[in-house]
Design an enzyme around this catalytic site. Structure first.
Site, PDB file in Angstrom:
ATOM      1  N   ASP A  97      91.955  97.662  -0.767  1.00  0.00           N
ATOM      2  CA  ASP A  97      91.858  96.350  -0.143  1.00  0.00           C
ATOM      3  C   ASP A  97      91.464  96.559   1.322  1.00  0.00           C
ATOM      4  OD1 ASP A  97      94.098  97.147   1.235  1.00  0.00           O
ATOM      5  OD2 ASP A  97      95.479  95.884   0.126  1.00  0.00           O
ATOM      6  N   SER A  98      91.233  95.486   2.036  1.00  0.00           N
ATOM      7  CA  SER A  98      90.723  95.613   3.405  1.00  0.00           C
ATOM      8  C   SER A  98      91.835  95.719   4.437  1.00  0.00           C
ATOM      9  CB  SER A  98      89.864  94.390   3.752  1.00  0.00           C
ATOM     10  OG  SER A  98      90.674  93.225   3.798  1.00  0.00           O
ATOM     11  N   GLY A  99      93.076  95.537   4.016  1.00  0.00           N
ATOM     12  CA  GLY A  99      94.184  95.504   4.960  1.00  0.00           C
ATOM     13  C   GLY A  99      94.398  94.145   5.571  1.00  0.00           C
ATOM     14  N   GLY A 100      93.527  93.188   5.258  1.00  0.00           N
ATOM     15  CA  GLY A 100      93.635  91.861   5.853  1.00  0.00           C
ATOM     16  C   GLY A 100      94.944  91.169   5.531  1.00  0.00           C
ATOM     17  N   ASP A 151      88.974  89.960   5.451  1.00  0.00           N
ATOM     18  CA  ASP A 151      89.071  88.497   5.384  1.00  0.00           C
ATOM     19  C   ASP A 151      90.407  88.051   5.948  1.00  0.00           C
ATOM     20  OD1 ASP A 151      90.710  89.503   3.352  1.00  0.00           O
ATOM     21  OD2 ASP A 151      90.423  87.751   2.087  1.00  0.00           O
ATOM     22  N   GLN A 199      87.621  82.795  -0.672  1.00  0.00           N
ATOM     23  CA  GLN A 199      88.821  82.152  -0.143  1.00  0.00           C
ATOM     24  C   GLN A 199      88.657  80.630  -0.248  1.00  0.00           C
ATOM     25  OE1 GLN A 199      91.688  83.345   0.588  1.00  0.00           O
ATOM     26  NE2 GLN A 199      91.424  85.513   1.014  1.00  0.00           N
ATOM     27  N   GLY A 226      93.636  84.959  -1.806  1.00  0.00           N
ATOM     28  CA  GLY A 226      94.364  83.804  -1.293  1.00  0.00           C
ATOM     29  C   GLY A 226      95.079  82.989  -2.343  1.00  0.00           C
ATOM     30  N   ASP A 276      95.624  93.241  -9.971  1.00  0.00           N
ATOM     31  CA  ASP A 276      96.584  94.189  -9.397  1.00  0.00           C
ATOM     32  C   ASP A 276      97.800  93.406  -8.955  1.00  0.00           C
ATOM     33  OD1 ASP A 276      96.935  94.349  -6.087  1.00  0.00           O
ATOM     34  OD2 ASP A 276      95.244  93.142  -6.790  1.00  0.00           O
ATOM     35  N   HIS A 345     107.799 102.396 -17.225  1.00  0.00           N
ATOM     36  CA  HIS A 345     107.842 101.440 -18.341  1.00  0.00           C
ATOM     37  C   HIS A 345     107.018 100.190 -18.029  1.00  0.00           C
ATOM     38  CE1 HIS A 345     109.314  98.712 -21.428  1.00  0.00           C
ATOM     39  NE2 HIS A 345     109.427  97.829 -20.443  1.00  0.00           N
TER      40      HIS A 345
END
Length: 381
Positions: A97-100, A151, A199, A226, A276, A345
């Site tokens: 991910d971008s860390g946003g 973003d 978004q 989002g 995810d 599990h």
């Protein structure tokens, strides 16, 4: 580099829904969709060995987090290691991910501007700055097969004015992300794709605007961000439908950070290919196990003398090795093995869930199968 080399082969779309089965090909291997991606925030899936991720859980792709990896171990270490694949030993596709989302979650210790975001590290209080260009450079260094654009992720309760201004900023940043992406090359010996993020909060016109805008970049795939950030589940499903009616059918669609087993099936039914969420590992560490019969709280006394398998229909070795009584004992004793068993599990269950969904899409009976399992998945046992 603007050539699409992340091949997506759409094999079948369900005749009664938008559910899709496909194959996504990266230079680190193929991914059969729909797929769930275990979250490896700091380069590891919490409490789970790489061997278990690949051989038992049968994960085909995992996530890394740009914000956390940037702070620790840092870019110098990752570059010297030859990228995250070589650093953590996962010879499978990786998405970052971008860390946003993490940066914008730092309420009170970050400042957002048109240029980017200044923030304070949650680790040591040091000051940092993320710009769209800088994030692209960071993700190049991490070396993910699939990188996400920088973003802003507004809260699910954001009003229309906030959401509209946020979307303008996200789109401006997206232009800068792709400009930087196209003027740079991968640092290692394989292609890296860049996915834009749609978004627009819970507003139809903003979601439509964003879904149309991101297609201008002819990306290898598209993400829906989002959602699952405070809005009602029905609103989330509504927004997925709005967006997927617009996104191209020949590229993978990734719904970020979602969610429960039922959320995933609802997303698949609406045409999502990739998911995810930290829920399987987080819940597993907290004694909440997902099974085909419903959810178990392993701390409950009712399991103390139950010597049946964790899940009679489970696919993981922990399901056939450990009983409910034993795992209950481990959690009550605060044994670390309990956290590992719970994580393995739940991840194996999530991968089995999408694997079975895929099989039923290909067989042509996905909707009937989903209807037959949904009620059980919502049970608390």
């Amino acid at each position: 580099m603007n050539i699409n080399r992340l091949a997506f082969n759409l094999l079948k779309t369900d005749s009664q829904s938008q559910a899709r089965a496909g194959v996504l090909t990266t230079e680190h291997g193929q991914i059969e969709t729909p797929i769930f991606m275990p979250v490896g925030t700091v380069g590891s899936v919490k409490g789970v060995h790489v061997r278990e991720i690949i051989e038992d859980i049968k994960a085909q792709i995992i996530l890394g987090n740009t914000y956390h990896l940037y702070l620790r171990p840092g870019l110098e270490v990752l570059e010297q290691a030859g990228g995250l694949h070589r650093f953590n030993g996962v010879n499978k596709p990786i998405l970052t991910d971008s860390g946003g989302f993490q940066v914008f979650s730092l309420t009170g210790i970050r400042k957002l501007t048109e240029e980017g975001c200044r923030f304070t590290s949650h680790i040591d209080g040091s000051k940092h700055f993320f710009s769209p260009e800088g994030v692209m450079d960071i993700e190049r260094t991490i070396g993910a097969d699939i990188m996400m654009a920088f973003d802003e992720c507004p809260p699910g309760t954001a009003d229309y004015t906030y959401a509209k201004n946020s979307l303008r900023l996200t789109h401006n940043w997206l232009r800068r992300c792709f400009a930087r992406y196209r003027e740079t090359e991968p640092k290692y010996d394989y292609y890296q794709a860049l996915f834009p993020i749609v978004q627009g909060c819970v507003y139809h016109d903003l979601r439509k605007e964003s879904a149309n805008f991101v297609q201008e970049f002819d990306a290898d795939g598209y993400a829906i961000g989002g959602l699952a950030v405070g809005e009602p589940a029905e609103k989330m499903y509504e927004m997925i439908e709005v967006v997927n009616d617009i996104l191209p059918t020949d590229r993978p669609r990734y719904l970020m950070g979602v969610g429960t087993p039922l959320n995933i099936l609802e997303g698949i039914e609406r045409g999502v290919d990739m998911f995810d969420c930290v829920m399987p590992t987080r819940n597993g560490r907290n004694a909440m196990l997902f099974t085909w019969e419903g959810t178990l709280n392993m701390r409950n006394a009712k399991w103390a003398k139950d010597f049946s398998p964790l899940d009679a229909n489970g696919t993981s070795f922990v399901d056939s090795t450990y009983t409910k009584a034993y795992v209950h004992h481990l959690f009550k004793a605060k044994e670390l093995l309990a956290l590992q068993i719970g994580s393995i599990h739940n991840l194996a269950f999530y991968l089995d869930l999408v694997t079975q969904a895929r099989a039923h899409i290909l067989a042509g009976d996905f909707v009937a199968w989903k209807r037959s399992v949904s009620e059980k998945l919502m049970r608390r046992l």
